[in-house]
Write a protein that holds these residues in place. Structure first.
Motif, PDB file in Angstrom:
ATOM      1  N   UNK A  45       0.810  -1.227   0.000  1.00  0.00           N
ATOM      2  CA  UNK A  45       0.000   0.000   0.000  1.00  0.00           C
ATOM      3  C   UNK A  45       0.844   1.278   0.000  1.00  0.00           C
ATOM      4  N   UNK A  46       1.859   1.282  -0.839  1.00  0.00           N
ATOM      5  CA  UNK A  46       2.685   2.476  -1.012  1.00  0.00           C
ATOM      6  C   UNK A  46       2.136   3.238  -2.212  1.00  0.00           C
ATOM      7  N   UNK A  47       1.824   4.514  -2.007  1.00  0.00           N
ATOM      8  CA  UNK A  47       1.319   5.327  -3.108  1.00  0.00           C
ATOM      9  C   UNK A  47       2.480   5.697  -4.025  1.00  0.00           C
ATOM     10  N   UNK A  48       2.231   5.581  -5.309  1.00  0.00           N
ATOM     11  CA  UNK A  48       3.270   5.887  -6.290  1.00  0.00           C
ATOM     12  C   UNK A  48       2.625   6.393  -7.569  1.00  0.00           C
ATOM     13  N   UNK A  49       3.423   6.992  -8.389  1.00  0.00           N
ATOM     14  CA  UNK A  49       3.018   7.345  -9.745  1.00  0.00           C
ATOM     15  C   UNK A  49       4.085   6.792 -10.679  1.00  0.00           C
ATOM     16  N   UNK A  50       3.734   6.697 -11.931  1.00  0.00           N
ATOM     17  CA  UNK A  50       4.710   6.193 -12.889  1.00  0.00           C
ATOM     18  C   UNK A  50       4.571   6.924 -14.209  1.00  0.00           C
ATOM     19  N   UNK A  51       5.609   6.797 -15.005  1.00  0.00           N
ATOM     20  CA  UNK A  51       5.636   7.418 -16.319  1.00  0.00           C
ATOM     21  C   UNK A  51       6.299   6.443 -17.284  1.00  0.00           C
ATOM     22  N   UNK A  52       5.680   6.270 -18.426  1.00  0.00           N
ATOM     23  CA  UNK A  52       6.247   5.434 -19.475  1.00  0.00           C
ATOM     24  C   UNK A  52       6.499   6.344 -20.668  1.00  0.00           C
ATOM     25  N   UNK A  53       7.759   6.463 -21.036  1.00  0.00           N
ATOM     26  CA  UNK A  53       8.110   7.314 -22.168  1.00  0.00           C
ATOM     27  C   UNK A  53       8.407   6.420 -23.359  1.00  0.00           C
ATOM     28  N   UNK A  54       7.656   6.630 -24.418  1.00  0.00           N
ATOM     29  CA  UNK A  54       7.806   5.860 -25.642  1.00  0.00           C
ATOM     30  C   UNK A  54       8.819   6.575 -26.531  1.00  0.00           C
ATOM     31  N   UNK A  55       9.998   6.015 -26.666  1.00  0.00           N
ATOM     32  CA  UNK A  55      11.041   6.677 -27.448  1.00  0.00           C
ATOM     33  C   UNK A  55      10.790   6.588 -28.950  1.00  0.00           C
ATOM     34  N   UNK A  56       9.880   5.734 -29.365  1.00  0.00           N
ATOM     35  CA  UNK A  56       9.554   5.639 -30.782  1.00  0.00           C
ATOM     36  C   UNK A  56       8.823   6.902 -31.229  1.00  0.00           C
ATOM     37  N   UNK A  57       7.951   7.402 -30.397  1.00  0.00           N
ATOM     38  CA  UNK A  57       7.167   8.587 -30.735  1.00  0.00           C
ATOM     39  C   UNK A  57       7.661   9.805 -29.986  1.00  0.00           C
ATOM     40  N   UNK A  58       8.898   9.800 -29.591  1.00  0.00           N
ATOM     41  CA  UNK A  58       9.485  10.903 -28.839  1.00  0.00           C
ATOM     42  C   UNK A  58       9.462  12.172 -29.681  1.00  0.00           C
ATOM     43  N   UNK A  59       8.883  13.236 -29.121  1.00  0.00           N
ATOM     44  CA  UNK A  59       8.785  14.487 -29.870  1.00  0.00           C
ATOM     45  C   UNK A  59      10.044  15.320 -29.757  1.00  0.00           C
ATOM     46  N   UNK A  60      11.031  14.853 -29.038  1.00  0.00           N
ATOM     47  CA  UNK A  60      12.249  15.618 -28.853  1.00  0.00           C
ATOM     48  C   UNK A  60      13.326  15.295 -29.866  1.00  0.00           C
ATOM     49  N   UNK A  97      10.844   3.385 -18.462  1.00  0.00           N
ATOM     50  CA  UNK A  97       9.883   3.329 -17.373  1.00  0.00           C
ATOM     51  C   UNK A  97      10.441   4.028 -16.135  1.00  0.00           C
ATOM     52  N   UNK A  98       9.604   4.853 -15.489  1.00  0.00           N
ATOM     53  CA  UNK A  98       9.996   5.539 -14.254  1.00  0.00           C
ATOM     54  C   UNK A  98       8.899   5.356 -13.214  1.00  0.00           C
ATOM     55  N   UNK A  99       9.300   5.149 -11.964  1.00  0.00           N
ATOM     56  CA  UNK A  99       8.354   5.064 -10.855  1.00  0.00           C
ATOM     57  C   UNK A  99       8.767   6.099  -9.826  1.00  0.00           C
TER      58      UNK A  99
END
Length: 101
Positions: free
Chosen positions: A28-43, A76-78
């Motif tokens: 029960x640890x609160x977390x958020x995550x982010x998945x960055x798709x490098x295929x569609x990376x706008x940078x 992937x980032x948590x």
């Protein structure tokens, strides 16, 4: 007082990403995550990538992805409050979560 979430995991392994999320859910640890798709990376640095985005094409269309493993196409980032992780997750599982950045 609000505690700031810190990045506790960053990597390209979806298996490790899901293992860590499972551990955090169980305890029960609160977390958020982010998945960055490098295929569609706008940078993308390519001047043509702007035109590609206007036409609905991914910047990867200009650089190609041949020879790139599918596992390496996402990052992937948590994020969680470090103190909450340390207090709720048993000591023997902490080494499964932490990865040196």
């Amino acid at each position: 007082m609000l505690k700031k979430k810190q990045q506790i995991y960053q990597g390209r392994s979806v298996k490790k990403f899901n293992e860590i999320r499972d551990i955090l859910d169980i305890y029960h640890v609160k977390y958020t995550y982010q998945v960055k798709d490098t295929v569609n990376d706008t940078g993308s640095d390519s001047p043509l990538s702007f035109l590609g985005r206007q036409q609905g094409m991914a910047p990867r269309a200009f650089t190609g992805s041949a020879g790139v493993a599918a596992e390496d196409l996402k990052n992937y980032c948590i994020y969680a409050v470090e103190e909450e992780v340390k207090t709720k997750v048993p000591e023997h599982l902490l080494k499964e979560i932490w990865n040196p950045l």
